[in-house]
Enzyme design. Structure first.
Site, short mmCIF file in Angstrom:
data_model
loop_
_atom_site.label_atom_id
_atom_site.label_comp_id
_atom_site.label_asym_id
_atom_site.label_seq_id
_atom_site.Cartn_x
_atom_site.Cartn_y
_atom_site.Cartn_z
N LYS A 1 2.85 -0.79 39.49
CA LYS A 1 1.84 -1.72 38.94
C LYS A 1 2.24 -3.18 39.19
CE LYS A 1 2.41 -0.17 34.76
NZ LYS A 1 3.43 0.87 35.03
N ARG B 1 -1.84 -0.37 26.85
CA ARG B 1 -1.02 0.83 26.99
C ARG B 1 -1.38 1.87 25.94
NH1 ARG B 1 3.81 -1.66 29.64
NH2 ARG B 1 5.05 -0.01 30.55
N ARG C 1 15.14 0.82 41.11
CA ARG C 1 14.55 -0.51 40.88
C ARG C 1 15.64 -1.50 40.51
NH1 ARG C 1 9.37 -1.25 37.13
NH2 ARG C 1 10.57 -0.04 35.62
N ARG D 1 17.55 -2.53 35.07
CA ARG D 1 17.07 -2.75 33.70
C ARG D 1 17.62 -1.67 32.78
NH1 ARG D 1 10.62 -3.38 34.40
NH2 ARG D 1 10.68 -2.19 32.47
N ARG E 1 10.28 7.27 28.33
CA ARG E 1 9.16 6.40 28.73
C ARG E 1 8.05 7.22 29.38
NH1 ARG E 1 11.35 1.59 32.13
NH2 ARG E 1 9.28 0.75 31.69
#
Ligand code: ADP
Ligand code: AMP
Length: 214
Positions: free
Chosen positions: A13, A88, A127, A160, A171
């Site tokens: 996203k 969300r 990531r 992260r 998540r």
């Protein structure tokens, strides 16, 4: 042009939202980035948000909704914006709709970047985010020119905390329970568009440009 980016955590996203913002000259509004900036600056909001984010949970709606509604009323949003990571939950979507209706406006597109769960863990474990400017990379799919160094500002890259495997599972569960129902919500609203998020970054972007128009 008012756009919502939907999709699992790590679906791409943010990657696509940045490209849309650059091509169409509209602001990119990422609630995750706003929370991370607040955490970095040690604000009260940041302290509250961190307790949820570290566990892979959603920050409560009441801490998110006003923040976004105030943001989209700002002058730079008058020609549109791309929302990344908001809404969300169904209550967030309803609150956004109500705020827009009160302004005499409506959302134009909800773009679902569709990536199966099997690909998500690899996306998130690879990531890397820049500690300075927040730019996002991927060890394998979107590497920096020099290893471990941000192409944009030269600062160091980190994994992260909420991208560690133990948090990713949480998540994903939270996504399926609380966020995926938005796909139905925006289908019923007649503005849902789906793109195959497993394609290369540029191919996903081309599919989005076809939807939005050149
Ligand atoms: P989100 O904002 O949905 O959480 P990101 O845009 O941060 O996801 O993307 C998650 C990771 O996957 C990043 O490391 C990014 O570089 C990488 N990525 C994004 N889109 C693709 C893609 N189409 N193919 C491969 N990797 C991608
Ligand atoms: P993101 O950068 O979009 O992956 O968001 C990182 C984390 O910030 C999420 O896992 C949530 O804990 C929190 N967050 C971001 N946006 C929202 C939102 N709209 N509602 C609730 N929590 C959010």
């Amino acid at each position: 042009m008012k756009i919502i980016m939907l999709g699992a955590p790590g679906a791409g996203k943010g990657t696509q939202a940045k490209k849309i913002a650059a091509k169409y000259g509209i602001p990119h509004i990422s609630t995750g980035d706003i929370f991370r900036a607040n955490i970095k600056n040690g604000t009260e909001l940041g302290k509250k948000a961190k307790t949820y984010m570290d566990q892979g949970l959603l920050v409560p709606d009441e801490l998110v909704v006003d923040l976004v509604v105030d943001r989209v009323k700002q002058e730079d949003c008058k020609n549109g914006y791309v929302l990344d990571g908001f809404p969300r939950t169904i209550p967030q979507a309803e609150a956004l709709d109500k705020a827009l209706t009160d302004l005499g406006e409506k959302m134009d597109y909800a773009i679902d970047v569709d990536v199966p769960d099997e690909n998500i863990v690899r996306r998130m474990s690879g990531r890397r985010a820049c500690v300075g400017c927040g730019a996002t990379y991927h060890l394998e799919y979107a590497p920096t020119k020099a290893e471990g160094i941000c192409d944009v500002c030269g600062k160091e890259l980190i994994l992260r905390d909420d991208d560690k495997p133990e948090t990713v599972t949480n998540r994903l569960n939270v996504y399926h329970e609380q966020t995926q129902p938005l796909i139905d919500y925006y289908t019923k609203a007649g503005i849902l568009k789906t793109v195959d998020g497993t394609a290369d970054i540029e191919d996903v972007f081309q599919a989005i440009v076809e939807i939005l128009g050149a």
